[in-house]
Scaffold this motif. Structure first.
Motif, PDB file in Angstrom:
ATOM      1  N   ASP A   1       4.998   4.773  11.425  1.00 15.27           N
ATOM      2  CA  ASP A   1       4.222   5.326  10.378  1.00 15.27           C
ATOM      3  C   ASP A   1       3.042   4.161  10.090  1.00 15.27           C
ATOM      4  O   ASP A   1       3.667   2.951  10.215  1.00 15.27           O
ATOM      5  N   GLU A   2       1.820   4.567   9.934  1.00  8.43           N
ATOM      6  CA  GLU A   2       0.871   3.385   9.438  1.00  8.43           C
ATOM      7  C   GLU A   2       1.241   2.407   8.478  1.00  8.43           C
ATOM      8  O   GLU A   2       0.980   1.155   8.430  1.00  8.43           O
ATOM      9  N   PHE A   3       1.754   3.016   7.462  1.00 10.43           N
ATOM     10  CA  PHE A   3       2.165   1.968   6.151  1.00 10.43           C
ATOM     11  C   PHE A   3       3.564   1.786   6.316  1.00 10.43           C
ATOM     12  O   PHE A   3       4.293   1.352   5.353  1.00 10.43           O
ATOM     13  N   LEU A   4       4.367   1.905   7.476  1.00  9.99           N
ATOM     14  CA  LEU A   4       5.660   1.351   7.973  1.00  9.99           C
ATOM     15  C   LEU A   4       6.454   2.070   6.888  1.00  9.99           C
ATOM     16  O   LEU A   4       7.691   1.345   6.744  1.00  9.99           O
ATOM     17  N   ARG A   5       6.309   3.229   6.475  1.00  3.05           N
ATOM     18  CA  ARG A   5       7.313   3.880   5.857  1.00  3.05           C
ATOM     19  C   ARG A   5       8.395   4.606   6.467  1.00  3.05           C
ATOM     20  O   ARG A   5       8.168   5.293   7.607  1.00  3.05           O
ATOM     21  N   TRP A   6       9.712   4.213   6.346  1.00  2.00           N
ATOM     22  CA  TRP A   6      10.640   4.619   6.941  1.00  2.00           C
ATOM     23  C   TRP A   6      11.320   6.105   6.397  1.00  2.00           C
ATOM     24  O   TRP A   6      11.594   6.047   5.341  1.00  2.00           O
TER      25      TRP A   6
ATOM     26  N   LEU B   1       0.811  -1.224  -0.082  1.00  2.31           N
ATOM     27  CA  LEU B   1      -0.074  -0.136  -0.063  1.00  2.31           C
ATOM     28  C   LEU B   1       0.797   1.298  -0.065  1.00  2.31           C
ATOM     29  O   LEU B   1       0.398   2.203  -0.508  1.00  2.31           O
ATOM     30  N   ALA B   2       1.996   1.274   0.554  1.00  2.59           N
ATOM     31  CA  ALA B   2       3.003   2.332   0.606  1.00  2.59           C
ATOM     32  C   ALA B   2       3.213   2.788  -0.844  1.00  2.59           C
ATOM     33  O   ALA B   2       3.409   3.971  -1.308  1.00  2.59           O
ATOM     34  N   ALA B   3       3.657   1.579  -1.487  1.00  5.13           N
ATOM     35  CA  ALA B   3       4.011   1.982  -2.699  1.00  5.13           C
ATOM     36  C   ALA B   3       2.904   2.590  -3.761  1.00  5.13           C
ATOM     37  O   ALA B   3       3.148   3.648  -4.629  1.00  5.13           O
ATOM     38  N   LEU B   4       1.690   1.962  -3.517  1.00  2.00           N
ATOM     39  CA  LEU B   4       0.657   2.384  -4.215  1.00  2.00           C
ATOM     40  C   LEU B   4       0.159   3.924  -3.938  1.00  2.00           C
ATOM     41  O   LEU B   4      -0.378   4.651  -4.970  1.00  2.00           O
ATOM     42  N   LEU B   5       0.350   4.164  -2.528  1.00  3.25           N
ATOM     43  CA  LEU B   5       0.019   5.590  -2.210  1.00  3.25           C
ATOM     44  C   LEU B   5       0.986   6.626  -3.014  1.00  3.25           C
ATOM     45  O   LEU B   5       0.819   7.511  -3.328  1.00  3.25           O
ATOM     46  N   ALA B   6       2.466   6.210  -2.942  1.00  5.14           N
ATOM     47  CA  ALA B   6       3.236   6.950  -3.693  1.00  5.14           C
ATOM     48  C   ALA B   6       3.197   6.939  -5.074  1.00  5.14           C
ATOM     49  O   ALA B   6       3.664   7.925  -5.694  1.00  5.14           O
TER      50      ALA B   6
ATOM     51  N   ASP C   1      -4.150  -3.267   3.402  1.00  8.21           N
ATOM     52  CA  ASP C   1      -3.201  -4.371   3.008  1.00  8.21           C
ATOM     53  C   ASP C   1      -2.533  -4.917   4.299  1.00  8.21           C
ATOM     54  O   ASP C   1      -1.789  -5.972   4.017  1.00  8.21           O
ATOM     55  N   GLU C   2      -2.845  -4.538   5.401  1.00  5.50           N
ATOM     56  CA  GLU C   2      -2.216  -4.952   6.621  1.00  5.50           C
ATOM     57  C   GLU C   2      -0.827  -5.066   6.612  1.00  5.50           C
ATOM     58  O   GLU C   2      -0.137  -6.075   7.193  1.00  5.50           O
ATOM     59  N   ASN C   3      -0.173  -4.178   5.988  1.00  2.00           N
ATOM     60  CA  ASN C   3       1.170  -3.956   5.875  1.00  2.00           C
ATOM     61  C   ASN C   3       2.011  -5.119   5.200  1.00  2.00           C
ATOM     62  O   ASN C   3       3.209  -5.495   5.447  1.00  2.00           O
TER      63      ASN C   3
END
Length: 912
Positions: free
Chosen positions: A381-386, A100-105, A219-221
């Motif tokens: 971060d909720e989407f584990l984005r470092w 999900l982090a990739a899709l948001l980006a 996506d439960e990360n």
């Protein structure tokens, strides 16, 4: 987090940290300090090709991935994982990225932090596996090649150059560390690695979940959230390098270092390698003979290597107690043909003890000096984005608040987090999380599914990997192997065996709650809550969550953000509901039915301060309420730290920060804005502090400095809301010991003639030269809040009648002036100095005057570190504040100062 229902500014430079871990599921640890940039500028569907460092002992992180749902890929795994495979239509993902982090980006979905946008993301898209694919180039194949990784959520089949090298049964669990020897598959030129990532369900997998903290990501990360490393080396590999330290306590005059590693011969022939190492100027070496494919421990102990006995070692301390020096270990395995492998590790020398005191509470001491743990719960971060800068900013905020500890319940962050904590002097309490598979065996279906035979090796490998990764960080002072419940004997022994094998150096704690484990015994902690609203006087009562013992997670629940943040996260309709409808479900509170609404909080806000008349009024009352409540929580624990009968030994505010835009459990919000909760904590934890006790009306001085203070003067005045002084008293010659000691300077009378129902108390502490060193202003009532302890439940104690603070609404307007000057520094930082003055000619104080640094558009400049803020001033009084921030965050505009307060009109003036 206790849960009884199903969970529906400066950035320092760091040296590269490299090491390796031992062999549980062929574990290898490789820690790197930098995060490769994400790939927003890469061609669609193409991750950048990573060029691998050819040097023996090198580790190179893959720069990123191309990802796509397996539902949209018909090609075979062999095809997908072969060099040259076309990835048109795939999404680019960073080196550490959930799906999900990739899709948001990539802009596929609207901002999930706003309104209910996250609800609109279809969870069905993440119910199937996703491909993660990346290319790397090798200059030659003269060295051996390994893939080293962890952070796979939840499991993966792994392929290299068209061949499967591991399956999802072996690569399972977010924390397990894996090393795959791909030497026979590697080739000069382009190579491909592909992961087929399995969907995640925290109730079924030993991974990460969000409990009731926030609305869980659809996506439960699922994804890869730590670096995938390509390691190069010769026939002899060095793994599991670490240093066991033994510090003489209490003298701190000497320390013994024992260096350990595993030497592994990956060739088919016997070899003799020279393993040599350095720690600063100290050098040592030994020859190691290894049979074909043999692994042998290598130990450098002080008995054989007396140079590892240090006189006058540089000792690591928490911030405020001393410095944070670190040592660097460097190891090399050499053969006659040259260097075969290297390993590097940073470590600190310190001693941690945490025995149970006479009251059964865990009492931590560092280097022989006991300290009150003043902490906050961590949320990534909720989407584990470092984002290293963002994390460094948040940790700097923790220091700014006077906290000394961060607790990580699950979501154990990447290596750089602990590097930052080491260098900032922040203690950390990592551990497993509650309310999912991690507690399934202990707590049954209430938390997660019971364990199967396949879960035990994953749990042991997870513990071994995290122990090896964290053990040399001086900031890490324990591992909590249970959260809400201690593990059963079988699981506990599984964890302890892994910790012992890793030479784990600090206390192992059974649980965050008042539990005992069969082997490690009592946790010495309590987890009695509260998690929802209670009044400030609650913290002074020595029962439930009040200030005794070690409370591992607690707060008065909701922390309403500033109006700036609320407008960024809620729609106009949601903003209306926020203040008009206490019983309405709040999407930005929690998926839990217990915490779905703000009713308890809103009822108290209206009952104590009066019903809100609009959004602005609701938010200003919320900031006032949060300031007084958070301040009381930390002040009560600080006052009772040296209590003779039931001392307070630790308190962890639940929580320090949120992973998304939230209405509860946060001292600072997702955008790093600061409101009443933040400045209430900062006030309570100042180094030398004067405070009021809600239980006995004592005025107490608490000294968090290491040395004693003497010759102090405490001055207390009581005022009616119009500023009329009705009581005044001074105590001179006040002295207080250091290290968290406290003393009662004076006690206020039970009744004061002429005092109104709502009143103000101004406390001022001055030193021998008459300089003000602490100021604290309280808004109080002759009618106290009344608690109903007989009906306490797991998340709060009901209040049957509220303190009457409605008199604050009758306070006349105060006139405040502000002026500022800004200085830009060479390091990219700026400092704005602000003078705030109550210019009124009468008696009316300006209560809780807030200064916000804003840009030309009126948006807050964040992050920012204030010397103080939300100050209360009487007519003629002034104070000077400083704000430090990154110059670039002004976006080219001149700084401006927005001044507001409880009874002060909002105005904006130039800040330069």
């Amino acid at each position: 987090m206790f849960h009884r229902e199903t969970p529906v500014f400066h950035r320092p430079a760091f040296p590269r940290r490299r090491t390796a871990a031992g062999a549980v599921l062929a574990l290898v640890l490789a820690l790197t300090a930098g995060t490769p940039p994400a790939t927003p500028n890469a061609a669609p569907g193409r991750a950048r090709v990573t060029s691998v460092d050819p040097a023996p002992g090198s580790t190179t992180a893959l720069a990123g991935f191309a990802i796509r749902s397996t539902a949209e890929v018909a090609d075979s795994p062999a095809a997908v994982s072969s060099p040259g495979y076309a990835t048109a239509g795939w999404y680019p993902a960073g080196a550490r990225s959930t799906v999900l982090a990739a899709l948001l980006a990539a802009g596929k979905y609207a901002d999930p932090f706003y309104s209910t946008n996250q609800k609109k993301i279809p969870a069905a898209d993440f119910a199937v596996p996703w491909w993660y694919r990346s290319d790397f180039t090798l200059a030659d194949t003269s060295s051996r090649t390994y893939l080293s990784f962890s952070g796979v959520i939840s499991a993966a089949d792994v392929y290299v150059n068209g061949h499967q090298v591991a399956d999802k049964g072996a690569v399972a669990g977010a924390y397990t560390q894996h090393e795959l020897d791909v030497t026979e598959l590697a080739k000069a030129g382009t190579n491909t690695v592909a992961f087929r990532i399995q969907p995640n369900d925290p109730r079924k997998n030993l991974t990460m979940g969000w409990i009731d903290w926030l609305q869980p990501p659809p996506d439960e990360n699922m994804g890869i959230v730590r670096d995938v490393l390509v390691r190069r080396g010769g026939p002899v590999a060095l793994r599991d390098a670490h240093v066991v330290t033994a510090l003489s306590v209490p003298s701190l005059s000497s320390a013994e270092l024992t260096v350990k590693a595993q030497a592994r011969n990956d060739s088919a022939s016997p070899v003799t390698a020279t393993v040599s190492g350095t720690i600063g100027p100290i050098a040592f070496s030994q020859n190691v003979t290894l049979a074909a494919h043999q692994t042998k421990p290598v130990v450098f102990a002080p008995a054989q290597y007396p140079q590892l006995r240090l006189a006058a070692p540089r000792v690591w301390w928490p911030a405020g107690m001393g410095g944070q020096p670190l040592y660097d270990l460097s190891l090399t395995a050499s053969l006659p043909s040259g260097v075969s492998d290297t390993a590097r590790e940073s470590f600190g020398i310190r001693d941690v003890k945490a025995p149970l005191n006479a009251d059964g509470a865990r009492q931590y001491s560092i280097n022989g000096r006991p300290l009150l743990i003043k902490g906050g719960g961590w949320s990534p971060d909720e989407f584990l984005r470092w984002d290293r800068t963002f994390v460094a900013d948040r940790l700097q905020y923790a220091l700014d608040l006077g906290l000394n500890t961060i607790r990580l319940e699950g979501h154990v962050e990447p290596d750089e987090f602990f590097d930052l904590a080491d260098r900032h002097g922040l203690l950390t309490l990592p551990g497993w999380e509650c309310c999912d598979k991690w507690e399934g065996q202990v707590n049954g279906d209430e938390a997660g599914e019971k364990w199967t035979a396949a879960d035990y090796p994953v749990a042991k490998a997870s513990m071994a990997a995290e122990a090896a990764r964290l053990r040399d960080h001086p900031s890490v002072i324990s591992f909590l192997i249970g959260s809400d419940f201690a593990p059963d004997r079988t699981i506990e022994k599984t964890y302890l065996d892994a910790l012992d094998a890793a030479d784990w150096p600090t206390p192992v704690v059974a649980a965050a709650s008042d539990n005992s484990a069969p082997i490690t015994g009592s946790s010495g902690m309590k987890m009695t809550g509260p998690y929802d609203w209670v009044p400030p006087n609650y913290w002074y009562n020595k029962q439930e969550g009040g200030a005794t013992g070690f409370n591992s997670e607690t707060s008065a629940g909701p922390d309403i953000p500033t109006l700036d943040t609320l407008r960024r996260m809620l729609s106009p309709a949601e903003l209306d509901t926020l203040w008009k409808s206490p019983s309405a479900k709040q999407y930005h509170r929690s998926p839990s039915t217990t915490f779905a609404t703000l009713k308890l909080y809103d009822d108290a806000l209206a009952g104590r301060y009066g019903a809100p008349t609009g959004l602005d009024d609701y938010v200003r009352k919320a900031q006032l309420a949060q300031y007084e409540n958070v301040r009381a929580q930390y002040e009560a624990y600080a006052r009772n730290a040296k209590d003779a009968t039931k001392p307070a030994t630790g308190v962890v505010y639940w929580m320090f920060a949120s992973g998304w835009t939230s209405l509860h459990w946060q001292l600072t919000d997702r955008y790093l804005d600061q409101g009443g909760a933040y400045f209430g904590a900062k006030k309570a934890n100042e180094p030398l502090h004067i405070q009021y006790s809600y239980d006995n009306q004592a005025v107490t001085v608490v000294n968090n400095r290491p040395t004693a203070a003497a010759g102090l003067t405490a001055h207390v005045s009581l005022f009616n809301p119009d500023g009329t002084r009705v009581y005044d008293r001074t105590a001179t010659g006040v002295g207080v010991g250091g290290g968290g000691a406290s003393t009662t300077a004076l006690t206020l009378p039970a009744a004061v003639s002429g005092l109104s129902t709502t009143y103000l108390a101004k406390l001022v502490l001055t030193d021998g030269a008459g300089t003000e060193v602490s100021r604290n202003v309280y808004w109080l009532s002759t009618k106290p809040d009344t608690l109903d302890y007989d009906h306490t439940d797991w998340f709060h104690t009901p209040t049957t009648s509220f303190a009457d603070l409605k008199g604050l609404s009758s306070m006349p307007r105060a006139t405040v002036s502000a002026s500022g000057t800004t200085r830009a520094d060479a390091d990219g930082m700026s400092t704005t100095t602000v003078t705030v003055k109550n210019t009124g000619s009468g008696t009316v104080p300006a209560l809780l005057t807030d200064v916000h640094l804003v840009d030309a558009q009126g948006a807050p400049v964040l992050p920012v570190r204030w010397s103080d803020n939300q100050v209360s001033l009487w007519p003629g009084e002034s104070t000077t504040l400083t704000a430090t921030f990154r110059t670039a965050d002004l976006h080219g505009s001149a700084p401006r100062l927005r001044v507001s307060g409880w009874n002060t009109a909002t105005s904006t003036v130039p800040g330069s």
